[in-house]
Design an enzyme around this catalytic site. Structure first.
Site, PDB file in Angstrom:
ATOM      1  N   HIS A 122      -1.090  -1.685   0.213  1.00 40.60           N
ATOM      2  CA  HIS A 122      -2.105  -2.303  -0.442  1.00 40.60           C
ATOM      3  C   HIS A 122      -2.803  -1.004  -1.125  1.00 40.60           C
ATOM      4  O   HIS A 122      -3.349  -0.225  -0.386  1.00 40.60           O
ATOM      5  CB  HIS A 122      -2.954  -3.182   0.550  1.00 40.60           C
ATOM      6  CG  HIS A 122      -4.334  -3.654  -0.460  1.00 40.60           C
ATOM      7  ND1 HIS A 122      -4.023  -4.925  -1.020  1.00 40.60           N
ATOM      8  CD2 HIS A 122      -5.559  -3.266  -0.382  1.00 40.60           C
ATOM      9  CE1 HIS A 122      -5.186  -5.212  -1.544  1.00 40.60           C
ATOM     10  NE2 HIS A 122      -6.033  -4.376  -1.083  1.00 40.60           N
ATOM     11  N   ALA A 186       0.019   7.949  -4.527  1.00 37.21           N
ATOM     12  CA  ALA A 186      -0.211   8.205  -3.125  1.00 37.21           C
ATOM     13  C   ALA A 186       0.651   7.175  -2.374  1.00 37.21           C
ATOM     14  O   ALA A 186       1.325   7.272  -1.155  1.00 37.21           O
ATOM     15  CB  ALA A 186      -1.751   7.920  -2.859  1.00 37.21           C
TER      16      ALA A 186
HETATM   17  C1  GRF Z   1       1.397  -1.708  -5.435  1.00 38.06           C
HETATM   18  O1  GRF Z   1       0.150  -1.205  -5.933  1.00 38.06           O
HETATM   19  C2  GRF Z   1       1.045  -2.304  -3.961  1.00 38.06           C
HETATM   20  O2  GRF Z   1       0.345  -1.370  -3.443  1.00 38.06           O
HETATM   21  C3  GRF Z   1       0.805  -3.687  -4.319  1.00 38.06           C
HETATM   22  O3  GRF Z   1       1.611  -4.190  -5.426  1.00 38.06           O
HETATM   23  C4  GRF Z   1       1.809  -3.148  -6.203  1.00 38.06           C
HETATM   24  C5  GRF Z   1       3.039  -3.073  -6.375  1.00 38.06           C
HETATM   25  O4  GRF Z   1       3.739  -1.865  -7.189  1.00 38.06           O
HETATM   26  N1  GRF Z   1       0.835  -4.488  -3.051  1.00 38.06           N
HETATM   27  P1  GRF Z   1       5.480  -1.655  -7.447  1.00 38.06           P
HETATM   28  O5  GRF Z   1       6.213  -3.115  -7.735  1.00 38.06           O
HETATM   29  O6  GRF Z   1       5.922  -1.358  -5.992  1.00 38.06           O
HETATM   30  O7  GRF Z   1       5.372  -0.773  -8.434  1.00 38.06           O
END
Ligand code: GRF
Length: 204
Positions: A122, A186
């Protein structure tokens, strides 16, 4: 420990099996696949599954890992979908189910099928700013430090046990986009490390 296991059983230990759930662009999934490819994360990806047409699926195919589009059926309840998904995933015998930008709330049938085995990342320091638009929530609130959290998935919205966190300072000129970009970087560093540590704690 692994060497000992090999000595006693004559067989090399099985690699942890990760099933990755995505719904979108899949950059966290890519970071995990890279970490596995470089053997920094001692696991194999047995399936990348998406509940919708997603860039992440195409990306996973380029890595040569099995992929599957697994959409919700018309009129199907959340629980009905998750029961079907649990049956599908069980066939793959995953060690962990990894949510990487998976946008569906996970309900009891899936949670019960894999207790303490479903992880999520998250983009905020939980318990602050759960739910959608966590980066905007952090900016609007005016916090000076935010970040990302890897946690176990439970029945709540981003409420499960926290496994790892990484802090990202907010800069005075930050927009949602610039902050999100730094948090995402990060995330890519944190997720595979958190998975690696969690795998070490699981019973063999
Ligand atoms: C990320 O920011 C993650 O923390 C959240 O959804 C976003 C997904 O990004 N749960 P990606 O598809 O991995 O680029």
């Amino acid at each position: 420990m692994k060497a000992l296991r090999t000595l006693f059983t004559g067989k090399p230990p099985q690699k942890a099996r990760l099933a990755i759930l995505v719904s979108g662009r899949g950059s966290n999934m890519r970071a995990l696949l890279d970490a596995m490819r470089l053997q920094k994360l001692d696991a194999e990806c047995i399936l990348v599954l998406s509940d919708r047409e997603a860039t992440g699926l195409g990306l996973a195919q380029k890595y040569g890992v099995p992929t599957e589009l697994f959409p919700k059926k018309k009129g199907e309840s959340r629980e009905g979908f998750d029961a079907r998904l649990a049956e599908r995933l069980k066939k793959e015998n995953p060690t962990l189910v990894i949510c990487a930008g998976y946008l569906k709330l996970i309900t009891a049938p899936l949670l019960n099928a894999f207790p303490n085995r479903i992880l999520n990342i998250h983009p905020a320091l939980l318990p602050a700013f759960p739910g959608l638009n966590a980066q905007k929530q952090a900016l609007d609130y005016g916090v000076k430090i935010t970040g990302c959290t890897v946690h176990l998935v439970d029945r709540g919205m981003d409420t499960g046990k926290i496994l790892a966190q990484s802090a990202v300072p907010v800069q005075s000129k930050d927009t949602v986009e610039t902050l999100s970009r730094r948090i995402l970087k990060a995330e890519h560093q944190l997720y595979w490390r958190a998975i690696q540590q969690y795998l070490k704690k699981l019973p063999a």
